[in-house]
Design a protein around this motif. Structure first.
Motif, PDB file in Angstrom:
ATOM      1  N   HIS A 190       0.759  -1.238   0.041  1.00 17.13           N
ATOM      2  CA  HIS A 190      -0.123   0.057  -0.228  1.00 17.13           C
ATOM      3  C   HIS A 190       0.799   1.125  -0.014  1.00 17.13           C
ATOM      4  O   HIS A 190       2.171   1.231   0.509  1.00 17.13           O
ATOM      5  CB  HIS A 190      -0.772  -0.001   1.202  1.00 17.13           C
ATOM      6  N   VAL A 192       0.066   5.125   0.707  1.00 16.42           N
ATOM      7  CA  VAL A 192      -0.867   6.112   1.376  1.00 16.42           C
ATOM      8  C   VAL A 192      -0.208   7.462   1.698  1.00 16.42           C
ATOM      9  O   VAL A 192       0.788   7.373   2.199  1.00 16.42           O
ATOM     10  CB  VAL A 192      -1.514   5.593   2.734  1.00 16.42           C
ATOM     11  N   SER A 199     -10.888  13.224   5.146  1.00 13.84           N
ATOM     12  CA  SER A 199     -11.867  12.702   4.254  1.00 13.84           C
ATOM     13  C   SER A 199     -12.129  13.862   3.346  1.00 13.84           C
ATOM     14  O   SER A 199     -13.383  14.493   3.139  1.00 13.84           O
ATOM     15  CB  SER A 199     -13.016  12.188   5.049  1.00 13.84           C
ATOM     16  N   SER A 233      -2.325   7.849  10.187  1.00 13.70           N
ATOM     17  CA  SER A 233      -2.105   7.421   8.839  1.00 13.70           C
ATOM     18  C   SER A 233      -2.175   5.860   8.798  1.00 13.70           C
ATOM     19  O   SER A 233      -2.904   4.885   8.073  1.00 13.70           O
ATOM     20  CB  SER A 233      -1.194   7.824   7.851  1.00 13.70           C
ATOM     21  N   GLN A 235      -2.804   3.946  11.159  1.00 16.24           N
ATOM     22  CA  GLN A 235      -4.088   3.166  11.943  1.00 16.24           C
ATOM     23  C   GLN A 235      -5.157   3.270  10.817  1.00 16.24           C
ATOM     24  O   GLN A 235      -6.116   2.238  10.682  1.00 16.24           O
ATOM     25  CB  GLN A 235      -4.525   4.009  13.063  1.00 16.24           C
ATOM     26  N   LYS A 236      -5.364   4.378   9.935  1.00 12.98           N
ATOM     27  CA  LYS A 236      -6.554   4.284   9.066  1.00 12.98           C
ATOM     28  C   LYS A 236      -6.250   3.498   8.162  1.00 12.98           C
ATOM     29  O   LYS A 236      -7.314   2.732   7.619  1.00 12.98           O
ATOM     30  CB  LYS A 236      -6.238   5.926   8.395  1.00 12.98           C
ATOM     31  N   ILE A 237      -5.255   3.195   7.586  1.00 15.28           N
ATOM     32  CA  ILE A 237      -5.029   2.011   6.211  1.00 15.28           C
ATOM     33  C   ILE A 237      -5.227   0.665   6.935  1.00 15.28           C
ATOM     34  O   ILE A 237      -5.607  -0.238   6.470  1.00 15.28           O
ATOM     35  CB  ILE A 237      -3.481   2.228   5.692  1.00 15.28           C
ATOM     36  N   LEU A 239      -7.269  -0.141   9.703  1.00 19.78           N
ATOM     37  CA  LEU A 239      -8.943  -0.162   9.768  1.00 19.78           C
ATOM     38  C   LEU A 239      -9.546  -0.539   8.364  1.00 19.78           C
ATOM     39  O   LEU A 239     -10.314  -1.268   8.579  1.00 19.78           O
ATOM     40  CB  LEU A 239      -9.331   0.995  10.547  1.00 19.78           C
ATOM     41  N   GLU A 240      -8.864   0.222   7.296  1.00 20.39           N
ATOM     42  CA  GLU A 240      -9.811   0.100   6.096  1.00 20.39           C
ATOM     43  C   GLU A 240      -9.370  -1.307   5.327  1.00 20.39           C
ATOM     44  O   GLU A 240     -10.389  -1.869   5.108  1.00 20.39           O
ATOM     45  CB  GLU A 240      -9.247   1.138   5.049  1.00 20.39           C
ATOM     46  N   TYR A 241      -8.346  -2.065   5.528  1.00 18.93           N
ATOM     47  CA  TYR A 241      -7.855  -3.102   4.855  1.00 18.93           C
ATOM     48  C   TYR A 241      -8.115  -4.415   5.857  1.00 18.93           C
ATOM     49  O   TYR A 241      -7.636  -5.376   5.657  1.00 18.93           O
ATOM     50  CB  TYR A 241      -6.567  -3.144   4.551  1.00 18.93           C
ATOM     51  N   GLY A 242      -8.317  -4.124   7.096  1.00 11.51           N
ATOM     52  CA  GLY A 242      -8.775  -5.301   7.805  1.00 11.51           C
ATOM     53  C   GLY A 242      -7.559  -5.886   8.802  1.00 11.51           C
ATOM     54  O   GLY A 242      -7.504  -7.095   8.924  1.00 11.51           O
ATOM     55  N   SER A 448     -10.149  12.389  13.137  1.00 12.97           N
ATOM     56  CA  SER A 448      -9.806  11.358  14.376  1.00 12.97           C
ATOM     57  C   SER A 448      -9.330  11.868  15.485  1.00 12.97           C
ATOM     58  O   SER A 448      -9.549  11.330  16.704  1.00 12.97           O
ATOM     59  CB  SER A 448      -8.887  10.331  13.812  1.00 12.97           C
TER      60      SER A 448
END
Length: 478
Positions: A190, A192, A199, A233, A235-237, A239-242, A448
């Protein structure tokens, strides 16, 4: 003039030609012959040149010197051969993972990859552990334990750095090549951008991020804020991709610097939270399996194994962080054990309850002997109320007086709550002093951070009520 008398006791010098004949040299009984002495010297040299672990292979320094290789003088290069050194370093990594229950078979691990030495070794060791788990899975008849997944993420800081697009694109291609060259299982890569924490559209997010950083006048505060934004950042990626764990390549050398930085900045209370193997204060727990490895060891491994590294955003640190880094580097040059000493000293601090994995994680598919979670004298949830965290740097806060809690309750908006909830260090180094500038700064924070401040507001109200509960009247009392 020398006399010729053989009985002369005056100490005068005899003729040199006659002296050799009259008094031939006498060998001392305890003096070893030349061949014996030379043999002893060669044995001593051989013992120094042989690995202290396997007692067979030459040390890294001797082997490199014989082959005319790079400079491997000093440290473990003079004690271990290449194989034993590699095994010893991987053993530190594996022991940290297994003894602290960092990775379970059902996990999906996200490796933060910057392209530097530390993250490169962290990726390599995680890959080796995954490969061994895959081999065990394939060889197992029942295939009871699954193989944990691994993903790799690179945080693109182009929006806030002077790196050119061409240079960054070339570095990203090299990183993709590094990840794709790793043997199966396949690892998703990834990329990012830092501004993804907003957002918003790409252009608007970049402008808002730069405006936020420019609002911080203190150089040290700006670096600290950026470091926290990078963690958000990740943490965000995750959470989004599990992903269930975030793995960082933080090593002993970096932790030693952080210990002194936090001490100078007045973050002594929260220091213990940042230097442990596990940090579960985040929604996705963060683990540091290279905590016991020095940077020179990681550099040596990359050189020995020809591990490709890519340095992109490796600018010189400034402010307090830069001074501390230079100071620790100087200490390490004078005494190679200084960094380890600093970390071990700070490691005596009592960890927080979130410095271990939660027991409600899915470990049912693991045998108890395989977990071997390290026993800490951790603060328990029953002994202390839930921690409050600074919305800027996420440092745990010590609320010892009513003043801090009351300031939360008097806050009219969530933006006011953020200013009231910050730690003293962020108040001094990050938040603007002017009220109008402060209001503008808080309005630029990513969502966040705002949500965390609102959660902290509700938490402080509950803590305040618990503190004064004995003084409150019940509904059926006058």
């Amino acid at each position: 003039m020398a006399c010729n008398s053989g009985t002369c006791q005056s100490g005068c010098y005899r003729d040199s030609s006659n002296e050799a004949e009259e008094h031939p040299p006498v060998k001392i009984a305890n003096e070893a012959p030349n061949d014996v002495a030379n043999g002893r010297k060669s044995t001593e040299q051989l013992s120094i040149a042989v690995c202290v672990k396997c007692k067979v292979n030459k040390t890294i320094a001797v082997a490199a010197s014989a082959e005319g290789g790079g400079d491997f003088s000093g440290g473990d290069s003079g004690r271990f051969c290449a194989d034993c050194f590699r095994s010893n370093l991987y053993g530190k990594f594996r022991f940290a993972v297994t003894s602290n229950a960092m990775i379970s078979p059902s996990d999906n691990v996200l490796v933060a990859f910057s392209g530097g030495t530390c993250s490169r070794v962290a990726l390599q060791f995680t890959h080796e552990m995954q490969s061994k788990a895959q081999k065990n899975f394939d060889a197992s008849p029942d295939r009871a334990l699954p193989v944990f997944g691994v993903g790799v993420v690179f945080i693109d800081e182009k929006a806030i750095s002077a790196v050119s697009s061409d240079e960054l694109d070339g570095a990203i291609e090299k990183m993709k090549h590094i990840v794709s060259d790793l043997a199966p299982p396949v690892k998703q890569f990834h990329v990012v951008p830092t501004e993804a924490i907003y957002s918003l559209k790409t252009g608007d997010a970049k402008d808002r991020l730069n405006e936020l950083l420019n609002a911080v006048s203190d150089v040290t505060g700006k670096e600290d804020l950026l470091e926290h934004l990078l963690m958000l950042s990740l943490q965000k990626i995750a959470l989004e991709y599990g992903y269930t764990k975030v793995l960082l390549g933080t090593c002993t050398s970096r932790i030693a610097c952080h210990v002194l930085e936090a001490t100078v900045k007045g973050r002594g209370y929260s220091l213990a939270a940042d230097i442990q193997y596990v940090d579960a204060r985040w929604k996705i727990p963060v683990v540091l399996p290279l905590r016991d490895c020095l940077i020179h060891e990681l550099n040596m491994l990359c050189s020995l194994d020809s591990l490709m590294t890519v340095e992109v955003f490796n600018g010189t640190r400034a402010g307090i962080n830069g001074l501390v880094s230079s100071f620790v580097k100087l200490l390490q040059e004078e005494n190679p054990s200084r960094e380890s000493t600093i970390m071990r000293t700070a490691g005596k601090l009592t960890p927080f309850h979130f410095n271990r994995m939660s027991e409600d994680n899915n470990y049912n598919d693991q045998v108890a002997s395989q977990r071997r979670q390290k026993k800490y004298s951790l603060k328990t949830n029953d002994a202390l109320p839930p921690e409050s965290f600074c919305p800027i740097c996420s440092s745990p806060l010590k609320i010892s007086t009513f003043g801090t809690s009351i300031s939360f309750d008097n806050a009219k908006t969530s933006l006011d709550a953020i200013g009231a909830a910050c730690c003293a260090s962020c108040h001094f180094q990050v938040l603007p002093k002017d009220p109008l500038s402060l209001e503008h700064f808080i309005s630029l924070l990513p969502p966040s951070m705002v949500f965390q401040a609102e959660d902290g507001d509700h938490l402080s109200q509950r803590q305040l009520r618990e503190q004064i509960e004995d003084c409150l009247l019940s509904d059926n009392e006058d």
